[in-house]
Write a protein that holds these residues in place. Structure first.
Motif, PDB file in Angstrom:
ATOM      1  N   VAL A  69       0.835  -1.200   0.000  1.00 31.21           N
ATOM      2  CA  VAL A  69       0.000   0.000   0.000  1.00 31.21           C
ATOM      3  C   VAL A  69       0.870   1.252   0.000  1.00 31.21           C
ATOM      4  O   VAL A  69       0.565   2.234  -0.671  1.00 31.21           O
ATOM      5  CB  VAL A  69      -0.966  -0.010   1.213  1.00 31.21           C
ATOM      6  CG1 VAL A  69      -1.617   1.340   1.419  1.00 31.21           C
ATOM      7  CG2 VAL A  69      -2.018  -1.092   1.039  1.00 31.21           C
ATOM      8  N   GLU A  70       1.982   1.216   0.722  1.00 28.74           N
ATOM      9  CA  GLU A  70       2.871   2.373   0.839  1.00 28.74           C
ATOM     10  C   GLU A  70       3.819   2.539  -0.346  1.00 28.74           C
ATOM     11  O   GLU A  70       4.437   3.597  -0.497  1.00 28.74           O
ATOM     12  CB  GLU A  70       3.698   2.258   2.119  1.00 28.74           C
ATOM     13  CG  GLU A  70       2.873   2.310   3.379  1.00 28.74           C
ATOM     14  CD  GLU A  70       3.659   1.939   4.620  1.00 28.74           C
ATOM     15  OE1 GLU A  70       4.882   1.672   4.499  1.00 28.74           O
ATOM     16  OE2 GLU A  70       3.056   1.895   5.697  1.00 28.74           O
ATOM     17  N   THR A  71       3.961   1.532  -1.172  1.00 23.66           N
ATOM     18  CA  THR A  71       4.923   1.550  -2.266  1.00 23.66           C
ATOM     19  C   THR A  71       4.315   2.134  -3.533  1.00 23.66           C
ATOM     20  O   THR A  71       3.261   1.692  -3.980  1.00 23.66           O
ATOM     21  CB  THR A  71       5.427   0.120  -2.564  1.00 23.66           C
ATOM     22  OG1 THR A  71       6.004  -0.410  -1.376  1.00 23.66           O
ATOM     23  CG2 THR A  71       6.459   0.115  -3.679  1.00 23.66           C
ATOM     24  N   GLU A  72       4.988   3.140  -4.088  1.00 30.71           N
ATOM     25  CA  GLU A  72       4.563   3.705  -5.362  1.00 30.71           C
ATOM     26  C   GLU A  72       5.238   2.921  -6.482  1.00 30.71           C
ATOM     27  O   GLU A  72       6.460   2.952  -6.615  1.00 30.71           O
ATOM     28  CB  GLU A  72       4.961   5.172  -5.448  1.00 30.71           C
ATOM     29  CG  GLU A  72       4.183   6.064  -4.518  1.00 30.71           C
ATOM     30  CD  GLU A  72       4.555   7.523  -4.690  1.00 30.71           C
ATOM     31  OE1 GLU A  72       4.798   7.952  -5.839  1.00 30.71           O
ATOM     32  OE2 GLU A  72       4.618   8.210  -3.660  1.00 30.71           O
ATOM     33  N   LEU A  73       4.448   2.235  -7.265  1.00 31.24           N
ATOM     34  CA  LEU A  73       4.988   1.462  -8.381  1.00 31.24           C
ATOM     35  C   LEU A  73       4.905   2.286  -9.659  1.00 31.24           C
ATOM     36  O   LEU A  73       3.961   3.056  -9.846  1.00 31.24           O
ATOM     37  CB  LEU A  73       4.189   0.166  -8.554  1.00 31.24           C
ATOM     38  CG  LEU A  73       4.230  -0.802  -7.374  1.00 31.24           C
ATOM     39  CD1 LEU A  73       3.285  -1.966  -7.609  1.00 31.24           C
ATOM     40  CD2 LEU A  73       5.638  -1.297  -7.141  1.00 31.24           C
ATOM     41  N   GLU A  90      16.246   4.517  -7.538  1.00 31.73           N
ATOM     42  CA  GLU A  90      15.233   5.460  -7.073  1.00 31.73           C
ATOM     43  C   GLU A  90      14.500   4.905  -5.857  1.00 31.73           C
ATOM     44  O   GLU A  90      14.286   5.591  -4.872  1.00 31.73           O
ATOM     45  CB  GLU A  90      14.232   5.747  -8.192  1.00 31.73           C
ATOM     46  CG  GLU A  90      13.168   6.757  -7.795  1.00 31.73           C
ATOM     47  CD  GLU A  90      12.211   7.048  -8.938  1.00 31.73           C
ATOM     48  OE1 GLU A  90      11.077   7.421  -8.638  1.00 31.73           O
ATOM     49  OE2 GLU A  90      12.600   6.886 -10.104  1.00 31.73           O
ATOM     50  N   ALA A  91      14.152   3.623  -5.912  1.00 31.57           N
ATOM     51  CA  ALA A  91      13.468   2.993  -4.787  1.00 31.57           C
ATOM     52  C   ALA A  91      14.367   2.955  -3.560  1.00 31.57           C
ATOM     53  O   ALA A  91      13.922   3.192  -2.441  1.00 31.57           O
ATOM     54  CB  ALA A  91      13.024   1.579  -5.166  1.00 31.57           C
ATOM     55  N   ALA A  92      15.651   2.685  -3.753  1.00 31.80           N
ATOM     56  CA  ALA A  92      16.581   2.633  -2.626  1.00 31.80           C
ATOM     57  C   ALA A  92      16.724   4.001  -1.984  1.00 31.80           C
ATOM     58  O   ALA A  92      16.851   4.119  -0.769  1.00 31.80           O
ATOM     59  CB  ALA A  92      17.943   2.122  -3.085  1.00 31.80           C
ATOM     60  N   GLY A  93      16.662   5.056  -2.788  1.00 27.23           N
ATOM     61  CA  GLY A  93      16.760   6.404  -2.259  1.00 27.23           C
ATOM     62  C   GLY A  93      15.566   6.818  -1.437  1.00 27.23           C
ATOM     63  O   GLY A  93      15.659   7.634  -0.533  1.00 27.23           O
ATOM     64  N   LYS A  94      14.393   6.240  -1.712  1.00 27.60           N
ATOM     65  CA  LYS A  94      13.169   6.570  -0.982  1.00 27.60           C
ATOM     66  C   LYS A  94      12.972   5.707   0.247  1.00 27.60           C
ATOM     67  O   LYS A  94      12.132   5.974   1.067  1.00 27.60           O
ATOM     68  CB  LYS A  94      11.955   6.399  -1.899  1.00 27.60           C
ATOM     69  CG  LYS A  94      11.888   7.403  -3.010  1.00 27.60           C
ATOM     70  CD  LYS A  94      10.659   7.184  -3.845  1.00 27.60           C
ATOM     71  CE  LYS A  94      10.573   8.168  -4.979  1.00 27.60           C
ATOM     72  NZ  LYS A  94       9.408   7.932  -5.829  1.00 27.60           N
ATOM     73  N   SER A  95      13.740   4.639   0.338  1.00 22.43           N
ATOM     74  CA  SER A  95      13.530   3.666   1.404  1.00 22.43           C
ATOM     75  C   SER A  95      14.301   4.031   2.666  1.00 22.43           C
ATOM     76  O   SER A  95      15.404   4.546   2.608  1.00 22.43           O
ATOM     77  CB  SER A  95      13.984   2.288   0.913  1.00 22.43           C
ATOM     78  OG  SER A  95      13.930   1.356   1.956  1.00 22.43           O
ATOM     79  N   ASP A  96      13.700   3.733   3.822  1.00 24.39           N
ATOM     80  CA  ASP A  96      14.408   3.881   5.092  1.00 24.39           C
ATOM     81  C   ASP A  96      15.390   2.741   5.273  1.00 24.39           C
ATOM     82  O   ASP A  96      16.341   2.835   6.010  1.00 24.39           O
ATOM     83  CB  ASP A  96      13.420   3.866   6.269  1.00 24.39           C
ATOM     84  CG  ASP A  96      12.568   5.116   6.287  1.00 24.39           C
ATOM     85  OD1 ASP A  96      12.999   6.139   5.717  1.00 24.39           O
ATOM     86  OD2 ASP A  96      11.482   5.071   6.874  1.00 24.39           O
ATOM     87  N   TYR A  97      15.144   1.627   4.593  1.00 24.54           N
ATOM     88  CA  TYR A  97      15.997   0.451   4.681  1.00 24.54           C
ATOM     89  C   TYR A  97      16.957   0.498   3.516  1.00 24.54           C
ATOM     90  O   TYR A  97      16.563   0.475   2.371  1.00 24.54           O
ATOM     91  CB  TYR A  97      15.152  -0.827   4.606  1.00 24.54           C
ATOM     92  CG  TYR A  97      15.974  -2.080   4.577  1.00 24.54           C
ATOM     93  CD1 TYR A  97      16.512  -2.600   5.735  1.00 24.54           C
ATOM     94  CD2 TYR A  97      16.221  -2.748   3.383  1.00 24.54           C
ATOM     95  CE1 TYR A  97      17.270  -3.748   5.721  1.00 24.54           C
ATOM     96  CE2 TYR A  97      16.981  -3.900   3.357  1.00 24.54           C
ATOM     97  CZ  TYR A  97      17.501  -4.395   4.533  1.00 24.54           C
ATOM     98  OH  TYR A  97      18.244  -5.531   4.508  1.00 24.54           O
ATOM     99  N   ASN A  98      18.230   0.594   3.790  1.00 26.41           N
ATOM    100  CA  ASN A  98      19.220   0.646   2.721  1.00 26.41           C
ATOM    101  C   ASN A  98      20.403  -0.216   3.103  1.00 26.41           C
ATOM    102  O   ASN A  98      21.123   0.076   4.025  1.00 26.41           O
ATOM    103  CB  ASN A  98      19.664   2.086   2.464  1.00 26.41           C
ATOM    104  CG  ASN A  98      20.515   2.202   1.219  1.00 26.41           C
ATOM    105  OD1 ASN A  98      20.806   1.205   0.573  1.00 26.41           O
ATOM    106  ND2 ASN A  98      20.910   3.407   0.883  1.00 26.41           N
TER     107      ASN A  98
END
Length: 108
Positions: A69-73, A90-98
């Motif tokens: 639900v929180e993920t923009e695809l 791009e996804a890694a840059g938006k994630s709190d988990y890296n």
């Protein structure tokens, strides 16, 4: 090796189907009488064979649902969406988990 037993409790949906008839499905399963688990894997026609897959507890399934639900695809470019390196970055840059080891660029 012990026999693997399973019971299909509910077929929740088909995600895709290959030209050979195998279907990628989300099911509620009981593997080896261990209780219900959500199960995602490919199945041969008639459930004759199954690929390796993943099983999730109810708690894990709820966590996955929240993540989805929180993920923009991105919008699909064609029927088979190809995940590009740019999309991953791009996804890694938006994630709190890296995880630094998972997104290293190749030296070129």
């Amino acid at each position: 090796m012990a026999d693997i037993t399973f019971e299909v409790l509910e077929k929740l949906g088909i995600l895709s189907e290959s030209p050979t008839g195998w279907t990628k499905e989300l099911r509620l399963m009981n593997w080896n009488n261990r209780g219900p688990r959500y199960d995602l894997r490919e199945w041969a026609p008639g459930d004759r064979k199954a690929s390796r897959g993943i099983t999730l507890s109810l708690r894990e399934m709820r966590s996955l649902q929240e993540l989805l639900v929180e993920t923009e695809l991105p919008e699909p470019q064609d029927e088979e969406e190809i995940v590009t390196e740019e999309m991953l970055e791009e996804a890694a840059g938006k994630s709190d988990y890296n995880n630094e080891g998972s997104a290293k660029k190749k030296a070129g």
